[in-house]
Design a protein around this motif. Structure first.
Motif, PDB file in Angstrom:
ATOM      1  N   ARG A 296       0.802  -1.226   0.000  1.00 32.21           N
ATOM      2  CA  ARG A 296       0.000   0.000   0.000  1.00 32.21           C
ATOM      3  C   ARG A 296       0.836   1.277   0.000  1.00 32.21           C
ATOM      4  O   ARG A 296       0.399   2.300  -0.528  1.00 32.21           O
ATOM      5  N   ARG A 297       2.039   1.268   0.550  1.00 36.56           N
ATOM      6  CA  ARG A 297       2.860   2.472   0.616  1.00 36.56           C
ATOM      7  C   ARG A 297       4.058   2.394  -0.324  1.00 36.56           C
ATOM      8  O   ARG A 297       4.951   3.256  -0.257  1.00 36.56           O
ATOM      9  N   ALA A 298       4.099   1.388  -1.179  1.00 36.82           N
ATOM     10  CA  ALA A 298       5.295   1.128  -1.980  1.00 36.82           C
ATOM     11  C   ALA A 298       5.258   1.805  -3.348  1.00 36.82           C
ATOM     12  O   ALA A 298       5.753   1.262  -4.334  1.00 36.82           O
ATOM     13  N   MET A 299       4.700   3.004  -3.409  1.00 33.77           N
ATOM     14  CA  MET A 299       4.654   3.770  -4.649  1.00 33.77           C
ATOM     15  C   MET A 299       4.700   5.250  -4.298  1.00 33.77           C
ATOM     16  O   MET A 299       4.102   5.685  -3.306  1.00 33.77           O
ATOM     17  N   ALA A 300       5.422   6.037  -5.103  1.00 33.21           N
ATOM     18  CA  ALA A 300       5.580   7.456  -4.796  1.00 33.21           C
ATOM     19  C   ALA A 300       5.898   8.225  -6.068  1.00 33.21           C
ATOM     20  O   ALA A 300       6.266   7.648  -7.090  1.00 33.21           O
ATOM     21  N   ALA A 301       5.760   9.548  -5.976  1.00 29.04           N
ATOM     22  CA  ALA A 301       6.133  10.443  -7.070  1.00 29.04           C
ATOM     23  C   ALA A 301       7.010  11.554  -6.511  1.00 29.04           C
ATOM     24  O   ALA A 301       6.870  11.948  -5.349  1.00 29.04           O
ATOM     25  N   ASP A 302       7.922  12.061  -7.354  1.00 33.68           N
ATOM     26  CA  ASP A 302       8.706  13.216  -6.927  1.00 33.68           C
ATOM     27  C   ASP A 302       8.071  14.491  -7.469  1.00 33.68           C
ATOM     28  O   ASP A 302       7.089  14.456  -8.221  1.00 33.68           O
ATOM     29  N   ARG A 303       8.626  15.653  -7.101  1.00 33.78           N
ATOM     30  CA  ARG A 303       8.025  16.938  -7.455  1.00 33.78           C
ATOM     31  C   ARG A 303       8.663  17.594  -8.676  1.00 33.78           C
ATOM     32  O   ARG A 303       8.348  18.733  -9.000  1.00 33.78           O
ATOM     33  N   LEU A 304       9.553  16.883  -9.363  1.00 35.48           N
ATOM     34  CA  LEU A 304      10.209  17.466 -10.524  1.00 35.48           C
ATOM     35  C   LEU A 304       9.251  17.538 -11.712  1.00 35.48           C
ATOM     36  O   LEU A 304       8.144  17.006 -11.691  1.00 35.48           O
ATOM     37  N   ASP A 305       9.689  18.223 -12.771  1.00 39.57           N
ATOM     38  CA  ASP A 305       8.886  18.374 -13.983  1.00 39.57           C
ATOM     39  C   ASP A 305       9.716  17.935 -15.187  1.00 39.57           C
ATOM     40  O   ASP A 305      10.712  18.582 -15.510  1.00 39.57           O
TER      41      ASP A 305
END
Length: 360
Positions: A308-317
């Motif tokens: 459930r917590r094993a996915m993320a995104a960064d704030r770059l473009d």
């Protein structure tokens, strides 16, 4: 120079992958935290401080801290306990940093603690565990865990939590009082006349839309949902997905209409990639339509799951998107999910992925 770090919680400690703004080359460090089971790792982007929540019934619960980007670690469990006579806490499971600097921690059996001194000491949020519905909360397949904490980005008094199996609860007074926020989410495993209870649903993940804190997304054991009013009412958005079952849900860092999911093939069908072909599913219109993103992902014999917590995104473009698997593989996309690369293999089961982006 931009630095990107991926923070991993695994069954055998925390790991860190160091990269730069190009997000092509990564260096792996770890395991940290003396190889304790680590369920969630987060960081303060302003200071670089990293916290890791973990433990089990043998070690007890603790929150580890590093103030030098993982070079050294200490841990504290001071105050991280229920009163004598209650079921002891098995582990710390989730962390979140509020807009006022409050550090929140969710534990098993389900409860919430707060720290006002960066994790040195903890205080139980008794308003949640004394909620009238508490006697009805039941453990799911993984136990009865407060596994998700979602602070409002500007209002320190507002907070949402996800509990298995109790549902979503929210506070608007800093934790003094709580209300269930489950209307519209169903219980497929309940009798027909009890499919939409006030509480008792098995929420898997919560995500907040960028710039729209009252728009929430929820992956549930029984469906995918969106709310436009802070969780007071949920609407199904699972049409077009290969399964109504999955665990992680990750919002785009800037676009409130974009969301990423990793559906699994079902709760009783193995809990692996549908048709054993890996895909991240993305919506660009708040769940009206979904697209499978497969480029670079294994399309045969992909029998892994994603927690459930094993996915993320960064704030770059463009935004980077990352996920870790139950088989210890870590996949990364530097172009918002269009193409994927495996950047680490043979790690312990990955329980959480978070990002830390720092400039200069």
């Amino acid at each position: 120079m931009t630095q990107v770090k991926l923070l991993l919680g695994t069954k055998k400690g925390a790991f860190i992958l160091d990269g730069d703004g190009d997000r092509r080359d990564w260096a792996l460090r770890g395991p940290f935290c003396e190889t304790w089971p680590i369920n969630h790792v987060i960081a303060d982007p302003a200071t670089g401080t990293i916290w890791a929540a973990g433990g089990n019934e043998w070690f007890g619960p603790a929150v580890w801290r590093s103030t030098d980007v993982g070079e050294s670690w200490t841990h504290s469990s001071t105050g991280l306990a229920y009163p004598a006579g209650e079921t002891p806490i098995k582990a710390a499971w989730s962390l979140a940093l509020g807009p006022d600097g409050t550090l929140w921690c969710g534990v098993e059996p389900a409860g919430l603690f707060r720290s006002d001194d960066r994790g040195e000491t903890w205080t139980q949020v008794t308003g949640l565990t004394s909620h009238p519905s508490r006697a009805d909360w039941q453990p799911g397949g993984g136990g009865m865990i407060l596994h998700g904490i979602l602070p409002h980005p500007a209002d320190a008094d507002r907070l949402w939590v996800a509990i298995s199996v109790a549902g979503v609860f929210a506070t608007e007074d800093g934790g003094a009082t709580w209300a269930p926020r489950n209307r519209g989410t169903r219980q497929d495993y309940a009798p027909e006349e009890q499919r939409y209870p006030e509480h008792g649903q098995c929420v898997h993940a919560l995500a907040m839309a960028a710039g729209m804190p009252d728009r929430l997304y929820q992956q549930n054991h029984c469906g995918m949902y969106r709310s436009e009013d802070g969780g007071r009412v949920w609407t199904s958005i699972e049409a077009g997905l290969p399964s109504s079952f999955g665990f992680p849900a990750v919002a785009h860092p800037r676009d409130p209409d974009t969301l990423y999911l990793l559906p699994l093939n079902g709760d009783q069908a193995g809990r692996y990639m549908p048709d054993a072909a890996a895909a991240v599913w993305r919506t660009r219109d708040a769940g009206a339509n979904w697209q499978a993103l497969r480029d670079g992902l294994p399309q045969q014999h992909a029998y892994f799951g994603v927690m459930r917590r094993a996915m993320a995104a960064d704030r770059l473009d463009p935004a980077g998107v990352y996920f870790g698997t139950s088989g210890g593989g870590l996949y990364a996309s530097a172009d918002e999910g269009e193409a994927w690369t495996c950047i680490a293999e043979h790690l312990p089961t990955i329980l959480s992925v978070e990002t830390l982006v720092r400039d200069g």
